[in-house]
Design a protein around this motif. Structure first.
Motif, PDB file in Angstrom:
ATOM      1  N   LEU A  22      -4.359  -7.804 -11.206  1.00  0.00           N
ATOM      2  CA  LEU A  22      -4.066  -6.745 -10.237  1.00  0.00           C
ATOM      3  C   LEU A  22      -2.630  -6.241 -10.412  1.00  0.00           C
ATOM      4  CD1 LEU A  22      -5.536  -5.323  -7.879  1.00  0.00           C
ATOM      5  CD2 LEU A  22      -4.467  -6.987  -6.342  1.00  0.00           C
ATOM      6  N   LYS A  23      -1.714  -7.172 -10.581  1.00  0.00           N
ATOM      7  CA  LYS A  23      -0.318  -6.792 -10.815  1.00  0.00           C
ATOM      8  C   LYS A  23      -0.180  -6.029 -12.126  1.00  0.00           C
ATOM      9  CE  LYS A  23       4.352  -8.706 -11.246  1.00  0.00           C
ATOM     10  NZ  LYS A  23       5.169  -9.959 -11.247  1.00  0.00           N
ATOM     11  N   GLU A  24      -0.922  -6.454 -13.149  1.00  0.00           N
ATOM     12  CA  GLU A  24      -0.867  -5.774 -14.437  1.00  0.00           C
ATOM     13  C   GLU A  24      -1.390  -4.345 -14.327  1.00  0.00           C
ATOM     14  OE1 GLU A  24      -0.335  -5.081 -18.570  1.00  0.00           O
ATOM     15  OE2 GLU A  24       0.534  -6.527 -17.148  1.00  0.00           O
ATOM     16  N   ALA A  25      -2.452  -4.142 -13.550  1.00  0.00           N
ATOM     17  CA  ALA A  25      -2.984  -2.792 -13.367  1.00  0.00           C
ATOM     18  C   ALA A  25      -1.953  -1.883 -12.700  1.00  0.00           C
ATOM     19  CB  ALA A  25      -4.261  -2.845 -12.531  1.00  0.00           C
ATOM     20  N   ARG A  26      -1.246  -2.410 -11.721  1.00  0.00           N
ATOM     21  CA  ARG A  26      -0.212  -1.617 -11.054  1.00  0.00           C
ATOM     22  C   ARG A  26       0.938  -1.292 -12.027  1.00  0.00           C
ATOM     23  NH1 ARG A  26      -1.549  -1.602  -5.753  1.00  0.00           N
ATOM     24  NH2 ARG A  26      -2.694  -3.393  -4.931  1.00  0.00           N
ATOM     25  N   THR A  27       1.293  -2.265 -12.859  1.00  0.00           N
ATOM     26  CA  THR A  27       2.354  -2.045 -13.843  1.00  0.00           C
ATOM     27  C   THR A  27       1.956  -0.954 -14.825  1.00  0.00           C
ATOM     28  OG1 THR A  27       3.136  -4.335 -13.659  1.00  0.00           O
ATOM     29  CG2 THR A  27       3.699  -3.133 -15.677  1.00  0.00           C
ATOM     30  N   LEU A  43       5.659  18.249 -11.226  1.00  0.00           N
ATOM     31  CA  LEU A  43       6.219  18.236  -9.872  1.00  0.00           C
ATOM     32  C   LEU A  43       6.347  16.816  -9.341  1.00  0.00           C
ATOM     33  CD1 LEU A  43       4.475  21.151  -7.897  1.00  0.00           C
ATOM     34  CD2 LEU A  43       6.883  20.962  -8.513  1.00  0.00           C
ATOM     35  N   ARG A  44       5.292  16.029  -9.487  1.00  0.00           N
ATOM     36  CA  ARG A  44       5.276  14.658  -8.974  1.00  0.00           C
ATOM     37  C   ARG A  44       4.058  13.951  -9.534  1.00  0.00           C
ATOM     38  NH1 ARG A  44       3.361  17.929  -4.879  1.00  0.00           N
ATOM     39  NH2 ARG A  44       1.295  17.397  -4.027  1.00  0.00           N
ATOM     40  N   THR A  45       4.048  12.641  -9.386  1.00  0.00           N
ATOM     41  CA  THR A  45       2.862  11.847  -9.701  1.00  0.00           C
ATOM     42  C   THR A  45       2.461  11.078  -8.448  1.00  0.00           C
ATOM     43  OG1 THR A  45       4.103   9.908 -10.446  1.00  0.00           O
ATOM     44  CG2 THR A  45       3.560  11.589 -12.107  1.00  0.00           C
ATOM     45  N   TYR A  46       1.265  10.549  -8.444  1.00  0.00           N
ATOM     46  CA  TYR A  46       0.796   9.782  -7.293  1.00  0.00           C
ATOM     47  C   TYR A  46      -0.203   8.721  -7.760  1.00  0.00           C
ATOM     48  CZ  TYR A  46      -3.308  12.817  -7.735  1.00  0.00           C
ATOM     49  OH  TYR A  46      -4.408  13.490  -8.229  1.00  0.00           O
ATOM     50  N   ALA A  52      -4.582   2.032  -4.823  1.00  0.00           N
ATOM     51  CA  ALA A  52      -3.784   2.601  -3.738  1.00  0.00           C
ATOM     52  C   ALA A  52      -4.407   2.325  -2.375  1.00  0.00           C
ATOM     53  CB  ALA A  52      -3.615   4.107  -3.944  1.00  0.00           C
ATOM     54  N   HIS A  53      -5.736   2.190  -2.340  1.00  0.00           N
ATOM     55  CA  HIS A  53      -6.420   1.914  -1.074  1.00  0.00           C
ATOM     56  C   HIS A  53      -6.467   0.428  -0.750  1.00  0.00           C
ATOM     57  CE1 HIS A  53      -8.969   5.773  -2.051  1.00  0.00           C
ATOM     58  NE2 HIS A  53      -7.713   6.049  -1.738  1.00  0.00           N
ATOM     59  N   HIS A 164      -6.398  11.230   0.879  1.00  0.00           N
ATOM     60  CA  HIS A 164      -7.283  10.081   1.040  1.00  0.00           C
ATOM     61  C   HIS A 164      -6.491   8.777   1.121  1.00  0.00           C
ATOM     62  CE1 HIS A 164     -10.468  12.723  -1.115  1.00  0.00           C
ATOM     63  NE2 HIS A 164     -10.530  12.896   0.181  1.00  0.00           N
ATOM     64  N   VAL A 165      -5.477   8.651   0.304  1.00  0.00           N
ATOM     65  CA  VAL A 165      -4.639   7.443   0.350  1.00  0.00           C
ATOM     66  C   VAL A 165      -4.000   7.302   1.729  1.00  0.00           C
ATOM     67  CG1 VAL A 165      -2.580   6.321  -0.574  1.00  0.00           C
ATOM     68  CG2 VAL A 165      -4.198   7.419  -2.131  1.00  0.00           C
ATOM     69  N   ALA A 166      -3.476   8.398   2.257  1.00  0.00           N
ATOM     70  CA  ALA A 166      -2.843   8.357   3.576  1.00  0.00           C
ATOM     71  C   ALA A 166      -3.852   7.983   4.662  1.00  0.00           C
ATOM     72  CB  ALA A 166      -2.208   9.717   3.884  1.00  0.00           C
ATOM     73  N   LEU A 167      -5.043   8.549   4.604  1.00  0.00           N
ATOM     74  CA  LEU A 167      -6.055   8.268   5.623  1.00  0.00           C
ATOM     75  C   LEU A 167      -6.538   6.820   5.554  1.00  0.00           C
ATOM     76  CD1 LEU A 167      -8.204  11.526   5.369  1.00  0.00           C
ATOM     77  CD2 LEU A 167      -6.751  10.855   7.291  1.00  0.00           C
ATOM     78  N   PHE A 168      -6.844   6.336   4.351  1.00  0.00           N
ATOM     79  CA  PHE A 168      -7.402   5.004   4.214  1.00  0.00           C
ATOM     80  C   PHE A 168      -6.376   3.911   4.490  1.00  0.00           C
ATOM     81  CE2 PHE A 168     -10.820   6.570   0.986  1.00  0.00           C
ATOM     82  CZ  PHE A 168     -11.473   7.212   2.029  1.00  0.00           C
ATOM     83  N   ASN A 169      -5.102   4.244   4.459  1.00  0.00           N
ATOM     84  CA  ASN A 169      -4.050   3.270   4.760  1.00  0.00           C
ATOM     85  C   ASN A 169      -3.434   3.473   6.136  1.00  0.00           C
ATOM     86  OD1 ASN A 169      -4.070   1.710   2.344  1.00  0.00           O
ATOM     87  ND2 ASN A 169      -3.086   3.404   1.275  1.00  0.00           N
TER      88      ASN A 169
END
Length: 340
Positions: A22-27, A43-46, A52-53, A164-169
């Motif tokens: 899991l940590k490797e996937a985030r990295t 402009l940005r990434t997300y 993220a959920h 969706h990330v904002a709503l689910f968190n």
């Protein structure tokens, strides 16, 4: 905690993602995002999806994210520009990502998936080798959310992955925890079928809509299954939680999905009704989680243990053992008690 919660917890121990992969996937996702920020017009990434959920199950398969482009740098791109399709810009981004990622993962390669570049790292960690999918997105001139690619149909579609990330968190900590647990359980149930009936995002959307504060995991799980079964059986679709994209589609026919949901809902309801009877709860939940919970009335470890408790020899074939047929004589302890 009753037997229903205990057995659902035992399912969780089998499906929860391991910390190291899991940590490797985030990295890996963060590395891809960092490189993508150097793409012209960025402009940005997300981050998005299960990572993220906080609803990733074992095995850890991928990390999802996106790159949002400045439409002023791409005036002809997208439905609100010159209607230029996403294929070319996705290829250009892949050409940037591949060489840069290989500096840290020499065997990595970059291709494309439905929504944009996809990175394969070819560097397993604890037997798991999570990929990264990066959506090439445009801000929308009118309305919330983003334009994201459909490279299979070479067109753009409206969505709101950041929303969706904002709503689910969102919500109190206890609500978020219950919702995440239920989503992971629903995903595990759904993937027991050779042909899942719903996408993981669809299940997440249902949990977000139907779970409220104050529910324990068993009741929350039943609530989602019951209300989803009723909705789908009546022919209603699940709306996009962010209100941007089209209603969510089923992966199989409505009757099949509704029937699966109703059977699972009835199984959880039966378990809750007999919560003080461990065997009854196990029998009920086996109907929903047949790959994770043994049938206490036959098969699996329970049946093997029952056979060995008998006073007469037991054929190895009855125990599911390979090799030449033979008899297993149960060993007795002092006082006539079985050594089990």
């Amino acid at each position: 905690m009753g037997h229903t919660a205990d057995l659902l917890s035992s399912v969780r121990t089998q499906i929860d993602a391991d910390d190291v992969p899991l940590k490797e996937a985030r990295t890996r996702l963060q590395l891809v995002r960092d490189v993508a920020e150097g793409f012209p017009g960025s402009l940005r990434t997300y981050a998005s999806g299960s990572l993220a959920h906080h609803t990733m199950n074992r095995p850890v398969t991928d990390g999802d994210g996106g790159l949002v482009l400045d439409r002023r740098c791409y005036p002809r791109l997208g439905p609100e520009g010159g209607n230029e399709t996403p294929s070319e810009v996705a290829g250009e981004l892949c050409a940037l990502l591949g060489p840069a990622i290989r500096e840290m993962y020499p065997k990595a390669r970059c291709g494309t998936s439905k929504r944009g570049p996809k990175l394969w790292f070819n560097a397993p960690v604890n037997g798991q080798d999570p990929t990264v999918d990066l959506v090439v997105a445009l801000t929308r001139r009118d309305g919330d959310g983003l334009w994201i690619p459909n490279l299979e149909k070479d067109r753009w579609e409206a969505s709101h992955p950041e929303g969706h990330v904002a709503l689910f968190n969102a919500g109190p900590a206890s609500l978020r925890q219950t919702r995440r647990i239920v989503i992971r359980l629903l995903k595990a149930w759904n993937k027991q079928y050779s042909s899942p009936g719903m996408s993981s995002f669809h299940l997440s959307a249902l949990a977000w809509e139907f779970i409220v504060s104050g529910l324990g995991v068993p009741t929350a799980l039943h609530t989602v299954l019951d209300r989803a079964a009723t909705r789908i059986s009546r022919g209603y679709a699940t709306p996009d939680p962010a209100g941007v994209s089209a209603p969510l589609k089923l992966l199989l026919g409505r009757e099949i999905v509704a029937s699966r949901l109703r059977k699972a809902a009835d199984a959880v309801a039966e378990a809750i009704e007999h919560d003080t009877d461990e065997v009854a709860v196990q029998m009920a939940l086996h109907k929903m989680f047949w790959k994770y919970i043994d049938d206490p009335t036959g098969g699996g470890l329970a049946r093997t243990a029952d056979l060995l408790r008998q006073r007469r020899p037991v054929p190895t074939t009855a125990l599911g053992l390979g090799g030449a047929a033979a008899l297993v004589v149960p060993t007795r302890a002092y006082g006539g008690r079985s050594l089990l």
